[in-house]
Design a protein around this motif. Structure first.
Motif: not given
Length: 435
Positions: A111, A114-115, A139
């Motif tokens: 996560d 991906v951000s 991502g």
């Protein structure tokens, strides 16, 4: 020779000079113009020959800066350590440029990565497995990719990461593909054939040291363990030539396994040094093997191996290539006082060719590659073919072949250059027996 030969921008020449690079490497001279021209290449060169610097310079020259959020360059590496070295090289040579570069090496959740990718990045350096995991989470956007690079491709194959590498390359669509490796072989070609069409093969040999005085070196390239065993059986049938033989493997369990596979009807002919069980044929002292006339072949493990005197043994087999090249080198340095000729014969699979390359660099010469006997039983029904990519254009050391399509030069290592003495007799006998 100055860096001007590479036709780099003034800022990159200054950065190279500041970093201590004063002259171009051979692989850079061969590859740079093709990289800048947008060609797909497979660059084969030894360790520390400048492969990473070559593609870093190429990327910095070709990278087109836009406001796209998707990365323009994806570089796949074998592990975190190599990936960080690549990032450091980019930072070192792009001090005056606004360059966004990111590494994907983690093993946990994706996560956070991906951000971060969503904020925009120019270059991604990643292991194939991690890049694939982030890609599957939507991502890693490969739609804007300009350059797809596989670094240390032989290590990626050795670690079994061919599938994610090929999947990522196919997902990237049309872009430039650059593959850098120390060695080429069938397993590597099976991976890159899935996404490269008509790449140019560039090969560089750099022997930094003078040629070492070593015993005769012969090499058999075989596809797998079972074929190695079959080849050993095949050769050892000639008890006149192979009158006294030492076979080295990496572990004691492998030594036990091979000794059992080579068992003979003649009592005591085949044995193991320091056997694991009391009822197995073997010797606790290597000198006892040398002194026993009926003992012809002994299997010795590199693992916790005692120091042994190979004097008087005419044939040394490396059934497995040692993990540490120093182990191999200690056995092949020629004794200036020895009168008899000694031959070292090595069996290597595709995945062991990288270690062979490092050994060749250390001794300053290539091993002579022998053809497999015609009557050899090769496991899985087919003999290993020379590493030739059907969709590859090969560049000779001095000139480029005319025409396109399939083309492959015969390597120097395959050229016959027979030595006189026991080495020549061995090869002539093998040819007569198996022709």
């Amino acid at each position: 020779m100055s860096l001007d030969k590479l036709k780099l921008s003034k800022s990159l020449v200054i950065a190279m000079t500041d970093a201590g690079y004063l002259t171009p490497k051979a692989i850079q001279l061969k590859a740079m113009s093709r990289i800048l021209g947008g060609q797909d290449i497979i660059a084969v060169a030894p360790e520390k020959s400048g492969k990473t610097t070559t593609y870093v310079l190429g990327v910095l020259m070709r990278l087109k800066y836009t406001k796209d959020d998707a990365p323009k360059v994806l570089i796949l590496v074998a592990d975190h350590e190599r990936g960080q070295a690549v990032i450091d090289q980019f930072v070192s040579l792009s001090k005056n440029r606004d360059l966004n570069i990111m590494g994907l090496f983690g093993t946990g959740g994706t996560d956070a990565e991906v951000s971060e990718l969503a904020l925009g990045v120019d270059i991604v350096v990643a292991t194939p497995t991690r890049a694939r995991a982030v890609y599957l989470k939507l991502g890693l956007n490969l739609s804007k990719l300009q350059t797809f690079i596989v670094d240390d491709a032989d290590l990626i194959v050795k670690q079994g990461m061919q599938l994610p590498t090929a999947e990522l390359a196919r997902s990237a669509g049309k872009c430039q593909h650059l593959v850098f490796t120390e060695v080429v072989h069938d397993k590597l070609y099976k991976m890159i054939d899935q996404f490269m069409n008509f790449p140019t093969l560039l090969e560089v040999e750099e022997f930094e040291n003078d040629q070492a005085a070593v015993i005769t070196q012969l090499l058999y390239q075989v596809p797998n363990y079972k074929t190695k065993v079959n080849l050993m059986h095949n050769l050892l049938r000639d008890d006149e030539v192979f009158s006294k033989v030492v076979i080295f493997v990496n572990t004691r369990l492998n030594a036990q396994k091979l000794a059992k596979a080579l068992e003979s009807q003649r009592e005591g002919e085949f044995s193991m040094l320091r056997p694991l069980h009391f009822d197995e044929n073997g010797f606790d002292d290597f000198e006892d093997f040398k002194a026993e006339p009926d003992a012809r072949v002994i299997v010795v493990a590199n693992e916790a191996a005692p120091e042994i005197d190979l004097h008087g043994v005419p044939f040394i087999f490396h059934f497995e290539v040692p993990e540490e090249k120093e182990t191999f080198l200690s056995r092949i340095i020629k004794n200036p006082d020895a009168e008899e000729e000694v031959v070292s014969i090595t069996f290597a699979t595709d995945l062991e060719l990288g270690q062979i390359k490092k050994i060749e660099q250390s001794i300053g010469q290539k091993m002579e590659v022998l053809d497999l006997p015609d009557d050899l039983l090769v496991d899985k029904g087919s003999k290993p073919k020379p590493a030739v990519n059907k969709n590859m254009v090969s560049q000779d050391k001095d000139e480029l072949p005319s025409g396109g399509g399939a083309y492959h030069d015969k390597k120097d290592s395959n050229a016959k250059n027979y030595n006189l003495g026991i080495g020549q007799k061995l090869k002539m006998n093998m040819k007569k027996k198996h022709s």
